[in-house]
Design a protein around this motif. Structure first.
Motif, PDB file in Angstrom:
ATOM      1  N   ALA A   1       0.840  -1.206   0.000  1.00 29.09           N
ATOM      2  CA  ALA A   1       0.000   0.000   0.000  1.00 29.09           C
ATOM      3  C   ALA A   1       0.874   1.254   0.000  1.00 29.09           C
ATOM      4  CB  ALA A   1      -0.932  -0.005   1.212  1.00 29.09           C
ATOM      5  N   ALA A   2       1.897   1.274   0.849  1.00 31.52           N
ATOM      6  CA  ALA A   2       2.780   2.442   0.940  1.00 31.52           C
ATOM      7  C   ALA A   2       3.533   2.639  -0.378  1.00 31.52           C
ATOM      8  CB  ALA A   2       3.758   2.279   2.094  1.00 31.52           C
ATOM      9  N   ALA A   3       4.013   1.536  -0.957  1.00 29.82           N
ATOM     10  CA  ALA A   3       4.752   1.629  -2.219  1.00 29.82           C
ATOM     11  C   ALA A   3       3.843   2.128  -3.338  1.00 29.82           C
ATOM     12  CB  ALA A   3       5.335   0.262  -2.589  1.00 29.82           C
ATOM     13  N   TYR A   4       2.630   1.605  -3.390  1.00 29.67           N
ATOM     14  CA  TYR A   4       1.670   1.989  -4.430  1.00 29.67           C
ATOM     15  C   TYR A   4       1.310   3.460  -4.306  1.00 29.67           C
ATOM     16  CZ  TYR A   4      -2.637   1.827  -7.220  1.00 29.67           C
ATOM     17  OH  TYR A   4      -3.602   2.050  -8.156  1.00 29.67           O
ATOM     18  N   LEU A   5       1.019   3.870  -3.065  1.00 24.47           N
ATOM     19  CA  LEU A   5       0.621   5.252  -2.810  1.00 24.47           C
ATOM     20  C   LEU A   5       1.736   6.225  -3.193  1.00 24.47           C
ATOM     21  CD1 LEU A   5      -1.565   5.962   0.235  1.00 24.47           C
ATOM     22  CD2 LEU A   5      -0.072   7.739  -0.610  1.00 24.47           C
ATOM     23  N   SER A   6       2.951   5.927  -2.754  1.00 25.59           N
ATOM     24  CA  SER A   6       4.024   6.891  -3.035  1.00 25.59           C
ATOM     25  C   SER A   6       4.444   6.854  -4.498  1.00 25.59           C
ATOM     26  CB  SER A   6       5.215   6.702  -2.096  1.00 25.59           C
ATOM     27  OG  SER A   6       5.418   5.362  -1.786  1.00 25.59           O
ATOM     28  N   ALA A   7       4.434   5.661  -5.114  1.00 23.28           N
ATOM     29  CA  ALA A   7       4.798   5.587  -6.540  1.00 23.28           C
ATOM     30  C   ALA A   7       3.789   6.366  -7.380  1.00 23.28           C
ATOM     31  CB  ALA A   7       4.858   4.129  -7.000  1.00 23.28           C
ATOM     32  N   THR A   8       2.497   6.244  -7.040  1.00 20.43           N
ATOM     33  CA  THR A   8       1.471   6.955  -7.803  1.00 20.43           C
ATOM     34  C   THR A   8       1.599   8.460  -7.615  1.00 20.43           C
ATOM     35  OG1 THR A   8      -0.053   5.095  -7.565  1.00 20.43           O
ATOM     36  CG2 THR A   8      -1.016   7.201  -8.169  1.00 20.43           C
ATOM     37  N   LEU A   9       1.724   8.870  -6.351  1.00 24.89           N
ATOM     38  CA  LEU A   9       1.712  10.296  -6.042  1.00 24.89           C
ATOM     39  C   LEU A   9       2.985  10.990  -6.525  1.00 24.89           C
ATOM     40  CD1 LEU A   9      -0.406  11.997  -4.650  1.00 24.89           C
ATOM     41  CD2 LEU A   9       1.056  11.969  -2.633  1.00 24.89           C
ATOM     42  N   LEU A  10       4.135  10.476  -6.096  1.00 26.89           N
ATOM     43  CA  LEU A  10       5.392  11.115  -6.485  1.00 26.89           C
ATOM     44  C   LEU A  10       5.637  10.926  -7.976  1.00 26.89           C
ATOM     45  CD1 LEU A  10       7.617  10.149  -3.426  1.00 26.89           C
ATOM     46  CD2 LEU A  10       6.346  12.264  -3.851  1.00 26.89           C
ATOM     47  N   GLY A  11       5.357   9.712  -8.481  1.00 32.47           N
ATOM     48  CA  GLY A  11       5.525   9.448  -9.914  1.00 32.47           C
ATOM     49  C   GLY A  11       4.618  10.340 -10.746  1.00 32.47           C
ATOM     50  N   GLY A  12       3.385  10.538 -10.289  1.00 31.85           N
ATOM     51  CA  GLY A  12       2.433  11.385 -11.016  1.00 31.85           C
ATOM     52  C   GLY A  12       2.910  12.826 -11.073  1.00 31.85           C
ATOM     53  N   LEU A  13       3.387  13.343  -9.945  1.00 31.35           N
ATOM     54  CA  LEU A  13       3.885  14.721  -9.914  1.00 31.35           C
ATOM     55  C   LEU A  13       5.117  14.845 -10.805  1.00 31.35           C
ATOM     56  CD1 LEU A  13       3.429  15.678  -6.141  1.00 31.35           C
ATOM     57  CD2 LEU A  13       2.030  16.363  -8.096  1.00 31.35           C
ATOM     58  N   LEU A  14       6.000  13.842 -10.736  1.00 30.06           N
ATOM     59  CA  LEU A  14       7.222  13.867 -11.558  1.00 30.06           C
ATOM     60  C   LEU A  14       6.873  13.834 -13.045  1.00 30.06           C
ATOM     61  CD1 LEU A  14      10.366  13.705 -11.498  1.00 30.06           C
ATOM     62  CD2 LEU A  14      10.115  11.229 -11.708  1.00 30.06           C
ATOM     63  N   CYS A  15       5.947  12.950 -13.432  1.00 29.62           N
ATOM     64  CA  CYS A  15       5.555  12.851 -14.847  1.00 29.62           C
ATOM     65  C   CYS A  15       4.875  14.137 -15.307  1.00 29.62           C
ATOM     66  CB  CYS A  15       4.631  11.650 -15.071  1.00 29.62           C
ATOM     67  SG  CYS A  15       5.497  10.080 -14.998  1.00 29.62           S
ATOM     68  N   SER A  16       4.044  14.739 -14.446  1.00 29.65           N
ATOM     69  CA  SER A  16       3.400  16.011 -14.806  1.00 29.65           C
ATOM     70  C   SER A  16       4.463  17.083 -15.003  1.00 29.65           C
ATOM     71  CB  SER A  16       2.455  16.470 -13.695  1.00 29.65           C
ATOM     72  OG  SER A  16       1.509  15.482 -13.413  1.00 29.65           O
ATOM     73  N   TRP A  17       5.417  17.129 -14.090  1.00 26.63           N
ATOM     74  CA  TRP A  17       6.473  18.130 -14.163  1.00 26.63           C
ATOM     75  C   TRP A  17       7.294  17.933 -15.437  1.00 26.63           C
ATOM     76  CZ3 TRP A  17      11.774  17.793 -14.264  1.00 26.63           C
ATOM     77  CH2 TRP A  17      12.445  19.012 -14.131  1.00 26.63           C
ATOM     78  N   LEU A  18       7.587  16.652 -15.750  1.00 22.92           N
ATOM     79  CA  LEU A  18       8.331  16.336 -16.976  1.00 22.92           C
ATOM     80  C   LEU A  18       7.558  16.762 -18.221  1.00 22.92           C
ATOM     81  CD1 LEU A  18       9.927  12.803 -16.525  1.00 22.92           C
ATOM     82  CD2 LEU A  18      11.090  14.914 -17.191  1.00 22.92           C
ATOM     83  N   GLY A  19       6.234  16.537 -18.191  1.00 17.76           N
ATOM     84  CA  GLY A  19       5.389  16.933 -19.317  1.00 17.76           C
ATOM     85  C   GLY A  19       5.425  18.438 -19.524  1.00 17.76           C
ATOM     86  N   VAL A  20       5.301  19.188 -18.422  1.00 12.73           N
ATOM     87  CA  VAL A  20       5.357  20.648 -18.485  1.00 12.73           C
ATOM     88  C   VAL A  20       6.727  21.090 -18.991  1.00 12.73           C
ATOM     89  CG1 VAL A  20       5.304  22.784 -17.113  1.00 12.73           C
ATOM     90  CG2 VAL A  20       3.673  20.965 -16.622  1.00 12.73           C
ATOM     91  N   TRP A  21       7.785  20.489 -18.456  1.00  9.67           N
ATOM     92  CA  TRP A  21       9.148  20.887 -18.773  1.00  9.67           C
ATOM     93  C   TRP A  21       9.463  20.676 -20.256  1.00  9.67           C
ATOM     94  CZ3 TRP A  21      13.771  18.720 -20.464  1.00  9.67           C
ATOM     95  CH2 TRP A  21      14.895  19.518 -20.271  1.00  9.67           C
TER      96      TRP A  21
END
Lengths: 130, 130
Positions: B97-117
């Protein structure tokens, strides 16, 4: 086949409903209320739907899966939530970003848990969780 | 009108694609890989799409909005992510659960940031962020 078709129809309804809620609640305050509301409601409904077995056992499988995977799945959105958070962070609105992030995450988990709880309490058989 | 119709069509495509990815990646390991992949890809694409102005300026508004709000919005899902997390927590799979939650949240923010960049780096005018 019926399942796939049902998912497509419900995705169409769910995605359009999200757009309509967004239109009805324009983001005037800087806080993405529309996305938050959509995601919290969706979490509660999906959790309830996937655990209210006594009720949904009588429904065709195409309807329950179509409604859950297609409808509620397309209604809620992770990408908009994430892009909005990055936009708030990029704009250095740290407080709003933190509030939005925690309200979505904690609120979503709480609504999911409430959905599971109410479904188990009143609308489920005594079955073991798979 | 064209915008609303486009959103409906793309929501139909986005929601169905999510179902197909889920079907192609059955959850055998207990970790919801399909939802994680869908949400991360969607975050990157939506962020890119909403910032690649030099490219999308030539597209009809119905297409960019339909693709973003309807298509990517219906492709990604917050409700499934939240209900899966609650299911993992209820099953006392704390680590997953912890791995899924953090991978989704941090990964999602990182991918969004990469998309913007990437969109800002190569596909945008020099405009101020609204």
């Amino acid at each position: 086949m019926a399942k796939g078709f049902s998912i497509m129809i419900f995705a169409f309804i769910g995605g359009s409903s999200r757009y309509l809620v967004g239109q009805a609640m324009p983001a005037t305050t800087g806080f993405p209320w529309a996305t938050l509301l959509i995601n919290l409601v969706g979490c509660g409904v999906l959790a309830w739907l996937s655990h209210a077995k006594r009720l949904t056992a009588h429904w065709p499988e195409a309807v329950t899966i179509g409604l859950g995977v297609g409808g509620v799945g397309a209604f809620t959105t992770f990408s908009t939530f994430s892009v909005e958070t990055v936009r708030l962070l990029n704009g250095q609105h740290w407080g709003i970003a933190a509030a939005y992030l925690s309200a979505t995450l904690l609120g979503g988990l709480l609504c999911s848990w409430l959905g599971v709880w109410t479904a188990r309490r009143w609308w489920t058989f005594r079955v073991e969780e798979e």
